[in-house]
Design a protein around this motif. Sequence first.
Motif, PDB file in Angstrom:
ATOM      1  N   HIS A  36     -92.760  40.455  -4.020  1.00 15.22           N
ATOM      2  CA  HIS A  36     -92.692  40.146  -2.590  1.00 15.22           C
ATOM      3  C   HIS A  36     -93.364  38.803  -2.287  1.00 15.22           C
ATOM      4  CE1 HIS A  36     -91.080  44.106  -1.771  1.00 15.22           C
ATOM      5  NE2 HIS A  36     -92.045  44.628  -2.498  1.00 15.22           N
ATOM      6  N   PHE A  37     -94.461  38.525  -2.980  1.00 16.92           N
ATOM      7  CA  PHE A  37     -95.123  37.239  -2.779  1.00 16.92           C
ATOM      8  C   PHE A  37     -94.235  36.087  -3.259  1.00 16.92           C
ATOM      9  CE2 PHE A  37     -97.673  33.843  -4.757  1.00 16.92           C
ATOM     10  CZ  PHE A  37     -98.245  33.303  -3.617  1.00 16.92           C
ATOM     11  N   SER A  38     -93.639  36.234  -4.433  1.00 16.87           N
ATOM     12  CA  SER A  38     -92.816  35.154  -4.980  1.00 16.87           C
ATOM     13  C   SER A  38     -91.542  34.945  -4.178  1.00 16.87           C
ATOM     14  CB  SER A  38     -92.481  35.431  -6.445  1.00 16.87           C
ATOM     15  OG  SER A  38     -91.852  36.693  -6.593  1.00 16.87           O
ATOM     16  N   SER A  39     -90.930  36.028  -3.653  1.00 19.03           N
ATOM     17  CA  SER A  39     -89.747  35.851  -2.806  1.00 19.03           C
ATOM     18  C   SER A  39     -90.116  35.143  -1.510  1.00 19.03           C
ATOM     19  CB  SER A  39     -89.097  37.210  -2.509  1.00 19.03           C
ATOM     20  OG  SER A  39     -90.013  38.083  -1.882  1.00 19.03           O
ATOM     21  N   PHE A  40     -91.295  35.481  -0.946  1.00 15.07           N
ATOM     22  CA  PHE A  40     -91.779  34.759   0.240  1.00 15.07           C
ATOM     23  C   PHE A  40     -92.047  33.296  -0.102  1.00 15.07           C
ATOM     24  CE2 PHE A  40     -95.521  33.218   2.617  1.00 15.07           C
ATOM     25  CZ  PHE A  40     -94.999  33.237   3.904  1.00 15.07           C
ATOM     26  N   LEU A  41     -92.613  33.057  -1.282  1.00 20.67           N
ATOM     27  CA  LEU A  41     -92.890  31.688  -1.715  1.00 20.67           C
ATOM     28  C   LEU A  41     -91.595  30.893  -1.867  1.00 20.67           C
ATOM     29  CD1 LEU A  41     -95.168  29.754  -2.600  1.00 20.67           C
ATOM     30  CD2 LEU A  41     -94.831  30.577  -4.940  1.00 20.67           C
ATOM     31  N   LEU A  42     -90.543  31.538  -2.349  1.00 24.70           N
ATOM     32  CA  LEU A  42     -89.257  30.849  -2.469  1.00 24.70           C
ATOM     33  C   LEU A  42     -88.712  30.459  -1.100  1.00 24.70           C
ATOM     34  CD1 LEU A  42     -86.950  29.861  -4.268  1.00 24.70           C
ATOM     35  CD2 LEU A  42     -85.942  32.144  -4.107  1.00 24.70           C
ATOM     36  N   PHE A  43     -88.877  31.336  -0.107  1.00 24.15           N
ATOM     37  CA  PHE A  43     -88.459  30.984   1.247  1.00 24.15           C
ATOM     38  C   PHE A  43     -89.254  29.777   1.757  1.00 24.15           C
ATOM     39  CE2 PHE A  43     -87.034  35.559   1.812  1.00 24.15           C
ATOM     40  CZ  PHE A  43     -85.690  35.242   1.818  1.00 24.15           C
ATOM     41  N   VAL A  44     -90.542  29.735   1.437  1.00 22.11           N
ATOM     42  CA  VAL A  44     -91.386  28.615   1.878  1.00 22.11           C
ATOM     43  C   VAL A  44     -90.919  27.316   1.237  1.00 22.11           C
ATOM     44  CG1 VAL A  44     -93.714  27.635   1.811  1.00 22.11           C
ATOM     45  CG2 VAL A  44     -93.395  30.055   2.371  1.00 22.11           C
ATOM     46  N   MET A 106     -81.829  35.345   1.532  1.00 20.96           N
ATOM     47  CA  MET A 106     -82.069  34.924   0.153  1.00 20.96           C
ATOM     48  C   MET A 106     -80.824  34.269  -0.436  1.00 20.96           C
ATOM     49  SD  MET A 106     -84.083  34.694  -2.456  1.00 20.96           S
ATOM     50  CE  MET A 106     -85.449  35.777  -2.019  1.00 20.96           C
ATOM     51  N   LEU A 107     -79.663  34.873  -0.214  1.00 23.47           N
ATOM     52  CA  LEU A 107     -78.415  34.276  -0.706  1.00 23.47           C
ATOM     53  C   LEU A 107     -78.178  32.920  -0.056  1.00 23.47           C
ATOM     54  CD1 LEU A 107     -75.794  34.440  -2.343  1.00 23.47           C
ATOM     55  CD2 LEU A 107     -74.757  35.639  -0.410  1.00 23.47           C
ATOM     56  N   ALA A 108     -78.398  32.820   1.254  1.00 21.94           N
ATOM     57  CA  ALA A 108     -78.211  31.543   1.942  1.00 21.94           C
ATOM     58  C   ALA A 108     -79.138  30.470   1.385  1.00 21.94           C
ATOM     59  CB  ALA A 108     -78.449  31.726   3.445  1.00 21.94           C
ATOM     60  N   ALA A 109     -80.396  30.846   1.111  1.00 19.61           N
ATOM     61  CA  ALA A 109     -81.353  29.881   0.558  1.00 19.61           C
ATOM     62  C   ALA A 109     -80.923  29.421  -0.831  1.00 19.61           C
ATOM     63  CB  ALA A 109     -82.748  30.506   0.503  1.00 19.61           C
ATOM     64  N   LEU A 110     -80.498  30.351  -1.680  1.00 26.20           N
ATOM     65  CA  LEU A 110     -80.092  29.981  -3.036  1.00 26.20           C
ATOM     66  C   LEU A 110     -78.839  29.112  -3.020  1.00 26.20           C
ATOM     67  CD1 LEU A 110     -80.698  33.302  -5.030  1.00 26.20           C
ATOM     68  CD2 LEU A 110     -82.088  31.227  -5.019  1.00 26.20           C
ATOM     69  N   LEU A 111     -77.888  29.447  -2.153  1.00 28.80           N
ATOM     70  CA  LEU A 111     -76.669  28.643  -2.065  1.00 28.80           C
ATOM     71  C   LEU A 111     -76.983  27.222  -1.600  1.00 28.80           C
ATOM     72  CD1 LEU A 111     -74.131  31.195  -0.521  1.00 28.80           C
ATOM     73  CD2 LEU A 111     -74.290  30.430  -2.901  1.00 28.80           C
ATOM     74  N   TYR A 112     -77.908  27.105  -0.645  1.00 34.85           N
ATOM     75  CA  TYR A 112     -78.294  25.774  -0.174  1.00 34.85           C
ATOM     76  C   TYR A 112     -78.987  24.987  -1.282  1.00 34.85           C
ATOM     77  CZ  TYR A 112     -81.012  22.149   2.101  1.00 34.85           C
ATOM     78  OH  TYR A 112     -81.588  20.941   2.412  1.00 34.85           O
ATOM     79  N   LEU A 113     -79.924  25.630  -1.979  1.00 34.45           N
ATOM     80  CA  LEU A 113     -80.661  24.943  -3.038  1.00 34.45           C
ATOM     81  C   LEU A 113     -79.729  24.520  -4.176  1.00 34.45           C
ATOM     82  CD1 LEU A 113     -83.860  27.174  -3.185  1.00 34.45           C
ATOM     83  CD2 LEU A 113     -83.659  24.885  -2.199  1.00 34.45           C
TER      84      LEU A 113
END
Length: 393
Positions: A36-44, A106-113
């Motif tokens: 949960h911390f790392s997924s939040f960190l990925l959003f950051v 999460m999918l939107a963030a990964l697609l953008y990255l």
Amino acid sequence: METHKQKPEAPNLKTANSGAFIFMVVSLPFDGAMFHFSSFLLFVTALLSLSSYKWVAVRQSVEKFKAIHWTFLAIVLLMCLSNLLNQQGLEAWDTTVKFAIRYWLMLAALLYLLDQKLLTLRFIFFALLCSVAIQLLPFSPLIWSGDIFETRFHGFTSNPNVMGLYAGLGIMIGVYLAADKNSGMPILRLLIALAVVLLSGAAHLASGSRAGWVALIGGLACYMVFELRRNAKTIIPMLAFLSVATAYIFTQFSLPKQRLELLLKVYPALRDQVWQNSYKLFIEKPIFGYGLDTRAALLQNHQVYSEHNIFLSVLLALGLVGFAAYCFLLFLICWPCLKKRDAIGLSAMTYLMGVGMFAFDFYRDQHFMICFVIVCTLCLFRPEEMRWNKPSD
């Protein structure tokens, strides 16, 4: 590429996103605070990347995948509507919010990255390899001695079927790596692929996940349809070795043999009763379903509160309207793979859907859903981006 040259912070942003992503993937099977911390960190880190580029890049990325985003939005709105119609409580709304943030966002963030080259498919593939290695290497002495086959193996996860999900993906990753002619260092690559297949194959059989076994056959068959003519000299020996090792384990250890006998006898392990119960409940509310908290309805007629089928979970929670939206989402994700004959994306999704036919659900189980999100990225981007020896972005 020009945007990256104009942004001196681009390498740092790429490193930050890559680090957060690998941290998330490696910690996912442990299902703890680190995930949960790392997924939040990925959003950051994704938001930091977002703020460093012009909004036109964001609009272009959203426009590129707008059909998928609209479909996800439709599914979330149907969740809200079904919850309202059925006067669902806090748990259903909590599940809805988690679905929108943890999976759609999460999918939107990964697609953008990926679209902005701040994350690459090559690195996603590397992160998956690391996740498999960290899960299985500590148990290599048990695999070597055969003690892993004494009871159903669950590793660091809470359930043998979850372990089967990850181990099956590990086998698929090993086969992909072995067949990747474009990667450098062929001998080292083949040795790593062989080690991954051996470790994952042993864990997969030891998990006793019959659904995973069937799904793996489907996934590998799909991969062979597209890749056998181009990579027969690598794929056939790898699968032959895997088949011989599997046959040996089935003949030498009682637990895998017993699970295989149950599979051949089509022993349902109560799933037939669960599915019949789910179908009867679906008939009562076929249009918009029961909302996202279906456990109470399931427990009224049966002692099992899970549908053990992703498609039944959608039908029961969201009805025919939600099921249509879900099927359309799968079509939007898989159609690019069919057009470009991407064996990796199609076979991984085939495996995932096969496992989902006998376990998990579409909106609650984070093990399945995060794997689904990652496989979506493999389906939606070009297969040549997987190559390890491609020049750096």
